[in-house]
Write a protein that holds these residues in place. Structure first.
Motif, mmCIF file in Angstrom:
data_model
loop_
_atom_site.group_PDB
_atom_site.id
_atom_site.type_symbol
_atom_site.label_atom_id
_atom_site.label_comp_id
_atom_site.label_asym_id
_atom_site.label_seq_id
_atom_site.Cartn_x
_atom_site.Cartn_y
_atom_site.Cartn_z
ATOM 1 N N MET A 1 13.241 -5.009 2.499
ATOM 2 C CA MET A 1 13.693 -5.466 1.192
ATOM 3 C C MET A 1 15.108 -6.127 1.312
ATOM 4 S SD MET A 1 13.433 -3.035 -2.167
ATOM 5 C CE MET A 1 11.593 -3.151 -2.014
ATOM 6 N N LEU A 2 15.312 -6.912 0.508
ATOM 7 C CA LEU A 2 16.617 -7.309 0.323
ATOM 8 C C LEU A 2 17.607 -6.124 -0.239
ATOM 9 C CD1 LEU A 2 17.880 -10.011 0.682
ATOM 10 C CD2 LEU A 2 17.930 -10.505 -1.585
ATOM 11 N N SER A 3 18.652 -6.326 0.671
ATOM 12 C CA SER A 3 19.653 -5.132 0.023
ATOM 13 C C SER A 3 20.612 -5.631 -1.043
ATOM 14 C CB SER A 3 20.437 -4.572 1.353
ATOM 15 O OG SER A 3 21.276 -5.372 1.737
ATOM 16 N N THR A 4 21.337 -4.949 -1.720
ATOM 17 C CA THR A 4 22.286 -5.455 -2.813
ATOM 18 C C THR A 4 23.499 -6.248 -2.009
ATOM 19 O OG1 THR A 4 23.685 -3.289 -2.714
ATOM 20 C CG2 THR A 4 21.894 -3.686 -4.475
ATOM 21 N N ASP A 5 23.867 -5.735 -0.757
ATOM 22 C CA ASP A 5 24.797 -6.322 -0.279
ATOM 23 C C ASP A 5 24.603 -7.953 0.223
ATOM 24 O OD1 ASP A 5 26.386 -4.452 -0.280
ATOM 25 O OD2 ASP A 5 26.108 -3.685 1.568
ATOM 26 N N GLN A 6 23.121 -7.859 0.643
ATOM 27 C CA GLN A 6 22.566 -9.320 1.055
ATOM 28 C C GLN A 6 22.364 -9.998 -0.034
ATOM 29 O OE1 GLN A 6 19.248 -7.613 3.033
ATOM 30 N NE2 GLN A 6 19.391 -8.735 4.861
ATOM 31 N N ALA A 7 22.125 -9.594 -1.245
ATOM 32 C CA ALA A 7 21.973 -10.395 -2.441
ATOM 33 C C ALA A 7 23.185 -10.961 -2.786
ATOM 34 C CB ALA A 7 21.275 -9.503 -3.557
ATOM 35 N N GLN A 8 24.442 -10.156 -2.700
ATOM 36 C CA GLN A 8 25.936 -10.447 -2.872
ATOM 37 C C GLN A 8 26.305 -11.655 -2.103
ATOM 38 O OE1 GLN A 8 28.101 -9.462 -5.539
ATOM 39 N NE2 GLN A 8 28.498 -11.422 -5.052
ATOM 40 N N THR A 9 25.944 -11.462 -0.778
ATOM 41 C CA THR A 9 26.140 -12.611 0.013
ATOM 42 C C THR A 9 25.506 -13.974 -0.173
ATOM 43 O OG1 THR A 9 26.333 -10.906 1.749
ATOM 44 C CG2 THR A 9 25.989 -13.226 2.363
ATOM 45 N N LEU A 10 24.144 -13.781 -0.516
ATOM 46 C CA LEU A 10 23.387 -14.958 -0.897
ATOM 47 C C LEU A 10 24.193 -15.633 -1.971
ATOM 48 C CD1 LEU A 10 19.898 -13.763 -0.450
ATOM 49 C CD2 LEU A 10 21.179 -15.556 1.014
ATOM 50 N N LEU A 11 24.478 -14.912 -3.294
ATOM 51 C CA LEU A 11 24.848 -15.447 -4.333
ATOM 52 C C LEU A 11 26.186 -16.143 -4.184
ATOM 53 C CD1 LEU A 11 24.488 -12.746 -7.025
ATOM 54 C CD2 LEU A 11 23.397 -14.890 -6.953
ATOM 55 N N THR A 12 27.066 -15.559 -3.249
ATOM 56 C CA THR A 12 28.455 -16.281 -3.026
ATOM 57 C C THR A 12 28.365 -17.354 -2.014
ATOM 58 O OG1 THR A 12 28.934 -14.343 -1.266
ATOM 59 C CG2 THR A 12 29.778 -14.273 -3.745
ATOM 60 N N GLY A 29 19.601 -19.289 -7.918
ATOM 61 C CA GLY A 29 20.386 -19.188 -9.343
ATOM 62 C C GLY A 29 20.928 -17.833 -9.607
ATOM 63 N N GLN A 30 20.131 -16.655 -9.949
ATOM 64 C CA GLN A 30 20.540 -15.444 -10.168
ATOM 65 C C GLN A 30 19.640 -14.360 -9.429
ATOM 66 O OE1 GLN A 30 21.092 -14.944 -14.720
ATOM 67 N NE2 GLN A 30 19.867 -16.560 -14.736
ATOM 68 N N ILE A 31 19.856 -13.201 -9.335
ATOM 69 C CA ILE A 31 19.232 -12.132 -8.477
ATOM 70 C C ILE A 31 19.096 -11.091 -9.598
ATOM 71 C CG2 ILE A 31 19.087 -10.560 -6.665
ATOM 72 C CD1 ILE A 31 20.160 -12.590 -4.956
ATOM 73 N N PHE A 32 18.092 -10.703 -9.944
ATOM 74 C CA PHE A 32 17.641 -9.433 -10.833
ATOM 75 C C PHE A 32 17.478 -8.048 -10.111
ATOM 76 C CE2 PHE A 32 17.459 -13.278 -13.640
ATOM 77 C CZ PHE A 32 17.477 -12.736 -14.817
#
Length: 283
Positions: A1-12, A29-32
């Motif tokens: 499962m995608l972690s919040t750290d990975q999500a942040q890296t993808l967003l930036t 675009g966005q991550i929920f």
């Protein structure tokens, strides 16, 4: 499962949502996040003309590939996903259940799909993935604060960022000046005095002073005397002489130019809607 750290890296990172073959579906675009677990549940892919639309894709079975997010769906499947009326807002249970049904995974209502997936009760938005967005994580919930990636591993602080305007100058060539000389012809008029000799006949009477000269010679004779006449003529001569030195020089002129630009900055506000009067957190 995608972690919040990975999500942040993808967003930036400014990456894309790609299919299993690596073909681009759309920009991230966005991550929920799930309201209860705080874990990433949904990502939006920018689809449509010029990326103006956003299509929701479940993050289950998604994999990180560099700056991109690889999902097990093709572009047409994602593009035809049910539209959410307010993709910037909170994703409610009915919308989430409709999306889970479309993708065929187990969602809130227990729709048959991938076995063993835990039910969710809603999501909180993580924010847009533009490159200059701050990578701050806040507390999970339904506050819909754009740019907030919430998770149980974050602390109580967030970083506030702002754009600062730096104005400088750079040199550009605006033209070229060349020193060139050429020949022109002009008329010069000068007045020069010239002289010439003319014949004038002079007669003088015989006097005691010149009588000897007058009687010198025969009494009657024939004679000829030649007189040379002279005159001055104008002679023109031209001489080339240097008259001056000419060079090209440059002057630097400084003037003031006004620069008007818009900068963005983040503001932080405190939301105490989840705190009771006695300071305890509401459940």
């Amino acid at each position: 499962m995608l972690s919040t750290d990975q999500a942040q890296t993808l967003l930036t990172g400014g990456g894309n949502v790609v299919d299993s073959q690596g073909d681009k579906i759309g920009g991230i675009g966005q991550i929920f996040l799930d309201d209860q677990s705080g874990q990433p549940e949904w990502v939006t892919a920018k689809t449509g003309l010029f990326g103006t639309g956003e299509s929701f894709v479940p993050l289950r079975d998604a994999e990180v590939s560099g700056n991109d997010l690889r999902v097990p769906y093709d572009k047409e499947k994602v593009k035809d996903a049910p539209r959410i009326s307010d993709p910037e807002g909170h994703l409610d249970e009915a919308e989430e259940d409709r999306l889970y049904t479309y993708y065929g995974v187990t969602g809130y209502s227990g729709t048959t799909g991938d076995a063993g997936y835990a039910a969710t009760t809603g999501t909180g938005t993580v924010g847009t993935g533009t490159a200059d967005r701050s990578a701050d994580l806040g507390t999970t919930g339904t506050s819909n604060v754009e740019g907030d990636i919430s998770g149980p591993e974050t602390d109580s602080a967030m970083t506030r960022s702002e754009e600062q305007l730096h104005v400088g100058t750079e040199r550009h060539a605006t033209g070229r000046a060349r020193l060139r000389k050429y020949i022109v012809t002009e008329n010069v008029t000068k007045t020069v005095p010239v002289s010439r000799e003319e014949v004038r006949l002079e007669r003088e009477p015989i006097t005691e002073a010149n009588r000897g000269d007058a009687l010198d010679g025969p009494d009657l004779s024939t004679e000829e005397h030649d007189v040379v006449l002279n005159e001055e003529r104008v002679v023109v001569d031209k001489e080339t002489v240097p008259v001056e030195r000419v060079r090209v020089d440059k002057d630097t002129v400084t003037e003031e130019q006004r620069v008007d630009e818009t900068v963005r900055k983040e503001e932080v506000e405190l939301d105490q809607s989840g705190v009771t009067d006695d300071g305890r957190t509401r459940g």
